[in-house]
Design a protein around this motif. Structure first.
Motif, mmCIF file in Angstrom:
data_model
loop_
_atom_site.group_PDB
_atom_site.id
_atom_site.type_symbol
_atom_site.label_atom_id
_atom_site.label_comp_id
_atom_site.label_asym_id
_atom_site.label_seq_id
_atom_site.Cartn_x
_atom_site.Cartn_y
_atom_site.Cartn_z
ATOM 1 N N UNK A 176 0.830 -1.196 0.000
ATOM 2 C CA UNK A 176 0.000 0.000 0.000
ATOM 3 C C UNK A 176 0.871 1.255 0.000
ATOM 4 N N UNK A 177 1.927 1.236 0.818
ATOM 5 C CA UNK A 177 2.807 2.392 0.921
ATOM 6 C C UNK A 177 3.483 2.665 -0.422
ATOM 7 N N UNK A 178 3.978 1.619 -1.080
ATOM 8 C CA UNK A 178 4.642 1.818 -2.355
ATOM 9 C C UNK A 178 3.664 2.222 -3.441
ATOM 10 N N UNK A 179 2.434 1.732 -3.366
ATOM 11 C CA UNK A 179 1.429 2.138 -4.340
ATOM 12 C C UNK A 179 1.130 3.623 -4.184
ATOM 13 N N UNK A 180 1.113 4.121 -2.919
ATOM 14 C CA UNK A 180 0.887 5.547 -2.704
ATOM 15 C C UNK A 180 2.044 6.376 -3.248
ATOM 16 N N UNK A 181 3.267 5.846 -3.129
ATOM 17 C CA UNK A 181 4.433 6.568 -3.625
ATOM 18 C C UNK A 181 4.490 6.557 -5.148
#
Length: 185
Positions: A48-53
């Motif tokens: 999720x964090x990398x998708x947001x980035x």
């Protein structure tokens, strides 16, 4: 007379029941299950964090396929991936020509090109005498090259004699003339 309610099990060898877990075993099992759940939650949170980035995988502390390689390892990997093993080995032979054939032969004979499909090495000599000598040495030289490069890398050595003298173009030539052969044709 006693009656049992429920299905009757067939008479036969009794299967051993798994031992009841107790104390330390229960704690270990609970710890393993908790670690798996935490790992799953962590992986989901990381995605999720990398998708947001807005990116894919990021480089981390451990080695992976995106890490830089030493130059020699990168070139070896490229040669292997592209199937350039034989041409690269033959190129190395061209660089080590004096060590393979001897200093005297290398002084008078020079490798020109290698045809990978026909597996023919073309060598040019500076005199007809050296061309004849190299033709006589060709079978021995083919065996030595194949020993160094791998069986079947070179099948034939094509020996070229010296080229003719360079054409001199001067003021006494007719435009478009190719020399004395042009007169009779």
């Amino acid at each position: 007379m006693s009656e049992q309610s429920g299905p009757q099990e067939p008479a036969g060898p009794e299967q051993p029941k798994p031992p009841e877990l107790s104390g330390v075993d229960l704690a270990r099992q609970a710890l393993v299950a908790a670690k798996e759940r935490a790992r799953a939650r962590g992986a989901a949170a990381q995605q999720k964090k990398q998708a947001r980035r807005g990116g894919g995988l990021r480089s981390g502390a451990r080695a992976d396929g995106r890490d830089p390689l030493p130059l020699g390892a990168a070139i070896n990997r490229l040669i292997t991936e592209r199937g350039w093993e034989t041409p690269a080995a033959v190129g190395g032979v061209m660089g080590r020509w004096p060590q393979l054939v001897g200093a005297e032969v290398a002084q008078h004979c020079e490798p020109q090109k290698y045809d990978e499909d026909a597996r023919v090495l073309t060598v040019q000599c500076d005199s007809t005498a050296w061309a004849t000598q190299l033709r006589l040495l060709a079978p021995t030289l083919v065996a030595r090259l194949n020993e160094d490069l791998g069986h079947g890398s070179v099948k034939i050595i094509k020996v070229l004699g010296p080229g003719g003298p360079p054409r001199r173009y001067g003021s006494l030539r007719a435009p478009g003339s190719k020399g004395p052969g042009d007169t009779y044709g």
